[in-house]
Scaffold this active site. Structure first.
Site, PDB file in Angstrom:
ATOM      1  CG  HIS A  11      -3.163  -0.785  -3.016  1.00  0.00           C
ATOM      2  ND1 HIS A  11      -3.551   0.502  -2.727  1.00  0.00           N
ATOM      3  CD2 HIS A  11      -3.139  -1.427  -1.833  1.00  0.00           C
ATOM      4  CE1 HIS A  11      -3.753   0.629  -1.429  1.00  0.00           C
ATOM      5  NE2 HIS A  11      -3.522  -0.530  -0.863  1.00  0.00           N
ATOM      6  CB  SER A  34      -0.973   0.048   1.175  1.00  0.00           C
ATOM      7  OG  SER A  34      -0.711  -0.891   2.140  1.00  0.00           O
ATOM      8  CD  GLU A  86      -4.777   3.083  -5.409  1.00  0.00           C
ATOM      9  OE1 GLU A  86      -4.992   4.292  -5.499  1.00  0.00           O
ATOM     10  OE2 GLU A  86      -4.065   2.601  -4.499  1.00  0.00           O
ATOM     11  CG  ASN A 107      -4.019   5.169   1.066  1.00  0.00           C
ATOM     12  OD1 ASN A 107      -5.173   5.224   1.509  1.00  0.00           O
ATOM     13  ND2 ASN A 107      -3.341   4.041   1.019  1.00  0.00           N
TER      14      ASN A 107
HETATM   15  P1  NAD Z   1      -0.397  -9.676   7.414  1.00  0.00           P
HETATM   16  O1  NAD Z   1       0.673  -9.452   8.426  1.00  0.00           O
HETATM   17  O2  NAD Z   1      -1.771  -9.941   7.851  1.00  0.00           O
HETATM   18  O3  NAD Z   1       0.053 -10.867   6.459  1.00  0.00           O
HETATM   19  C1  NAD Z   1       1.341 -10.985   5.925  1.00  0.00           C
HETATM   20  C2  NAD Z   1       1.645 -12.458   5.819  1.00  0.00           C
HETATM   21  O4  NAD Z   1       2.838 -12.624   5.042  1.00  0.00           O
HETATM   22  C3  NAD Z   1       1.909 -13.122   7.166  1.00  0.00           C
HETATM   23  O5  NAD Z   1       1.064 -14.247   7.309  1.00  0.00           O
HETATM   24  C4  NAD Z   1       3.375 -13.542   7.087  1.00  0.00           C
HETATM   25  O6  NAD Z   1       3.636 -14.764   7.776  1.00  0.00           O
HETATM   26  C5  NAD Z   1       3.549 -13.721   5.609  1.00  0.00           C
HETATM   27  N1  NAD Z   1       4.927 -13.693   5.130  1.00  0.00           N
HETATM   28  C6  NAD Z   1       6.031 -13.203   5.712  1.00  0.00           C
HETATM   29  N2  NAD Z   1       7.105 -13.420   4.912  1.00  0.00           N
HETATM   30  C7  NAD Z   1       6.642 -14.053   3.807  1.00  0.00           C
HETATM   31  C8  NAD Z   1       7.277 -14.564   2.636  1.00  0.00           C
HETATM   32  N3  NAD Z   1       8.563 -14.423   2.448  1.00  0.00           N
HETATM   33  N4  NAD Z   1       6.499 -15.173   1.727  1.00  0.00           N
HETATM   34  C9  NAD Z   1       5.188 -15.299   1.903  1.00  0.00           C
HETATM   35  N5  NAD Z   1       4.542 -14.847   2.995  1.00  0.00           N
HETATM   36  C10 NAD Z   1       5.270 -14.230   3.942  1.00  0.00           C
HETATM   37  O7  NAD Z   1      -0.323  -8.392   6.453  1.00  0.00           O
HETATM   38  P2  NAD Z   1      -1.469  -7.869   5.461  1.00  0.00           P
HETATM   39  O8  NAD Z   1      -2.289  -6.876   6.162  1.00  0.00           O
HETATM   40  O9  NAD Z   1      -2.097  -9.014   4.790  1.00  0.00           O
HETATM   41  O10 NAD Z   1      -0.586  -7.059   4.409  1.00  0.00           O
HETATM   42  C11 NAD Z   1       0.135  -7.670   3.381  1.00  0.00           C
HETATM   43  C12 NAD Z   1       0.483  -6.638   2.334  1.00  0.00           C
HETATM   44  O11 NAD Z   1      -0.710  -6.042   1.851  1.00  0.00           O
HETATM   45  C13 NAD Z   1       1.340  -5.490   2.803  1.00  0.00           C
HETATM   46  O12 NAD Z   1       2.210  -5.103   1.781  1.00  0.00           O
HETATM   47  C14 NAD Z   1       0.343  -4.395   3.097  1.00  0.00           C
HETATM   48  O13 NAD Z   1       0.889  -3.099   2.991  1.00  0.00           O
HETATM   49  C15 NAD Z   1      -0.648  -4.632   1.994  1.00  0.00           C
HETATM   50  N6  NAD Z   1      -2.006  -4.114   2.232  1.00  0.00           N
HETATM   51  C16 NAD Z   1      -2.617  -4.266   3.444  1.00  0.00           C
HETATM   52  C17 NAD Z   1      -3.903  -3.806   3.636  1.00  0.00           C
HETATM   53  C18 NAD Z   1      -4.618  -3.955   4.954  1.00  0.00           C
HETATM   54  O14 NAD Z   1      -5.590  -3.233   5.183  1.00  0.00           O
HETATM   55  N7  NAD Z   1      -4.208  -4.874   5.812  1.00  0.00           N
HETATM   56  C19 NAD Z   1      -4.598  -3.209   2.559  1.00  0.00           C
HETATM   57  C20 NAD Z   1      -3.966  -3.114   1.329  1.00  0.00           C
HETATM   58  C21 NAD Z   1      -2.669  -3.570   1.179  1.00  0.00           C
END
Ligand code: NAD
Length: 652
Positions: A143, A122, A155, A194
């Protein structure tokens, strides 16, 4: 690579986003493998998908059996095995650049050469992630918004070296899983949504920090006067006050004192039980509709428009992409570019310039593009051009809030297309419906159907945001669309699947016929807002179902089921979902094959006769009957009857 070449997809990460993205990709029909670093985490994500699919199925939101969707989902811990034969990878690992770069290095090594590598980041730079690979032209941002199953927007972000082919394939892929992509053509901080959303919370926090307003006043004004789904402080409490704090820190922006204070005291919002409002020792938000009085909402909106202008001016996104992004990604009642064109870009610029002169704060410095538009006389809708071109009203207008199609049988299908607001009627939508009908070529149109986009509502009402700030004399004109529908000289049919409330209900009643799915619900909630159904609802309901029932609907404001609506004579049929299309099809078949002039007169004398005395109504009827006797259609009807064949009416 083309979108048709994508068969297998890998999602990296089974966390909040990873499992949700895996789910929507599987629902979209692709084979997808979800990979995380430990079996336990993968299993948890898998269970979450199973649970969610079950819920979607119970609500009738997916057509397929959840087991069939699950059959396309597999899991992995070993990265190489997971990605060795995939065409697309969507990475949703934690938001840390070092970790992401490691992942991209590995992906470059393990995935087939043709594979596209997409990141769900994000806030991080796509260009920098791509630099860890030897295929930066095949790295792109996708995104998704949280939760992916519910949020329609994605996005699609270009890194510096992303090729058009990669971005286009990614965008088509997003469409193929039934989501709406918008292009972010440059790798800018915050991308589109954002970036524009930033000032919503930021300017609100400055207004309170500087003693110009209270928290309740700002939230109430933005929600009740301007129609935003949440107030800026309410939103900040929900997402976490620290998030906005860190974003500003990283961008080197000044931090409003009130934000600083909340973060210092660890009052970060809902997650800590206290933020701008109390959640543990209180019931959350405390603002009331009238609290917004006196707050200058334009200072917030002008800054959002300024961000939008920067994006357009720097070729990052088009006004249309920005507006779609803000509606679908942030639930805005209308996009900032469209809204600015209505307010007047000169007024927006004036607000920014005045504040800039008074405070010298960088955040008010007007974007070059905004200045350019205003200096060029492109000050918005009234001037014929602002962010958008309005041009002459020659009937070839591009509609933004409805979809219109006419088939070769003469069915003019109008879809109310604001699914993110449950197709609520706003000024633009009503204006566009009127425009379509006013410009319809009657030689080509035999009947009109109305339906709602998305799977929840025909239309859940009028968009309150649109009415706020309206003068009483303006509100008196709200009904013109309903009359245009009611008077349209061809039969009209409302196809209702879901909520049919308030203004949406009135639109349905202005149609001649109504067919609904059994799960649909009908009602006039206006009374609970201190209003009454203003689109002819009180009168049409009265004539249609009688005083007792109409008054029950209007006075109590309750919803009734489709079955009861059918029973009461409010709709023609309530049918099971499976039979809906067939029943609608049968109605439409009769309407398009019927005699256009005969139907027109029948509609007219029935509509007008309803308001006349019996003798007057009978006189109208016999006059119309006389006129029809001399038509070609009547001759055709009579000869077809004699010859025992189907008539072919031509409307003459
Ligand atoms: P999260 O912490 O819930 O999940 C991330 C997962 O990735 C974890 O389960 C972790 O164990 C795993 N992980 C760590 N290293 C890894 C690897 N090498 N290979 C595969 N998996 C691995 O985080 P999230 O909220 O799901 O966010 C993930 C991405 O999405 C981030 O880049 C975040 O910025 C983006 N994002 C999040 C949101 C939100 O609202 N949570 C919205 C849009 C985008």
């Amino acid at each position: 690579m083309q979108v048709d070449d994508i068969d297998r997809v890998a999602v990296l990460g089974a966390g909040s986003m990873g499992h949700g993205i895996t789910e929507v990709v599987a629902i979209g029909g692709y084979d997808v493998v979800m990979r995380d670093i430990e079996q336990e985490i993968v299993d948890e994500g898998y269970d979450d998908i199973e649970w969610s699919l079950q819920k979607l199925s119970e609500k009738g939101l997916i057509d397929e059996d959840p087991d069939d969707v699950m059959a396309r989902v597999s899991t992995a811990v070993d990265l190489e095995a997971a990605v060795e034969d995939v065409d697309l990878v969507i990475e949703a690992a934690p938001e840390q650049m070092d970790l992401k770069k490691d992942i991209y290095g590995d992906l470059d090594e393990f995935t087939p050469e043709h594979a596209i590598l997409a990141s769900n980041t994000s806030s991080l730079s796509i260009t920098e992630m791509a630099s860890a690979t030897d295929r930066p032209e095949q790295v792109v941002g996708t995104h998704f918004f949280n939760p992916p199953v519910k949020m329609d927007l994605v996005e699609v972000i270009y890194g510096d070296e992303t090729s058009d082919e990669t971005a286009e394939t990614a965008s088509q892929f997003i469409e193929s899983i039934d989501k709406t992509p918008i292009y972010v053509k440059k790798d800018v901080r915050g991308f589109v949504v954002n970036s524009v959303l930033g000032p919503f919370g930021d300017e609100a926090a400055w207004a309170v920090s500087e003693g110009d307003a209270t928290i309740e006043q700002v939230d109430a004004a933005m929600v009740h006067q301007r129609g935003y789904p949440m107030g800026p402080f309410e939103l900040s409490d929900m997402t976490g006050i620290d998030i906005g704090y860190h974003v500003r820190k990283e961008a080197g922006q000044p931090i409003p004192p009130i934000v600083e204070e909340k973060v210092e005291n660890d009052n970060l919002g809902q997650k800590t039980g206290k933020g701008y409002y109390e959640y543990e020792d209180g019931d959350g938000t405390t603002y009331e509709p009238g609290d917004g009085e006196g707050f200058d909402t334009l200072r917030i909106e002008a800054r959002m428009v300024n961000e939008a202008a920067k994006l357009v001016g720097n070729d990052v996104a088009t006004p249309d992409a920005i507006d779609t992004g803000m509606r679908l990604g942030a639930g805005f009642p209308e996009g900032p570019c469209r809204r600015a064109d209505k307010i007047g870009l000169d007024e927006i610029l004036d607000t920014l310039e005045t504040r800039y002169e008074q405070t010298e704060a960088e955040r008010y410095r007007p974007a070059d593009y905004l200045v350019e538009l205003v200096n060029g006389g492109h000050t918005g809708e009234d001037a014929g051009r602002g962010f958008y071109e309005y041009g002459s009203d020659d009937g070839n207008r591009e509609y933004r809030t409805i979809n219109v199609e006419r088939d070769d049988r003469g069915v003019l299908a109008i879809e109310l297309d604001r699914p993110e607001r449950m197709n609520a009627l706003n000024e633009d939508l009503m204006d566009e419906v009127e425009h379509v009908l006013d410009n319809a070529d009657l030689d080509e149109v035999r009947c009109v159907t109305f339906e709602g986009a998305g799977d929840r509502a025909f239309s859940a009402g009028a968009d309150i945001g649109g009415f706020a700030g309206m003068e009483p004399y303006e509100a008196a004109e709200v009904t013109s669309m309903f009359e245009t529908v009611n008077d349209f000289p061809r039969p009209t049919l409302a196809k209702i699947d879901g909520f049919c409330l308030g203004g949406g209900h009135e639109l349905a009643l202005a149609c001649d016929l109504r067919v609904a799915t059994e799960d649909s619900e009908f009602g006039f909630p206006e009374i609970s807002l201190g209003l009454l159904p203003g689109g002819g609802g009180t009168q049409r309901a009265l004539r249609m179902i009688g005083e007792a029932r109409a008054k029950e609907l209007v006075f109590r404001g309750n919803r009734i089921s489709a079955d009861r609506a059918e029973n009461w004579g409010l709709i023609n049929r309530a049918v099971p979902s499976e039979a809906f299309d067939d029943v609608v099809g049968e109605f439409v078949d009769d309407l398009v094959s019927g005699p256009p002039v005969g139907l027109r007169f029948a509609k007219q004398v029935m509509n007008e006769g309803d308001d006349a005395s019996m003798p007057a109504a009978l006189a109208m009827e016999s006059q119309a009957f006389g006129l029809l006797m001399s038509t070609d259609d009547m001759m055709e009807g009579a000869s077809a009857f004699m010859e025992d064949r189907d008539p072919e009416f031509e409307g003459k």
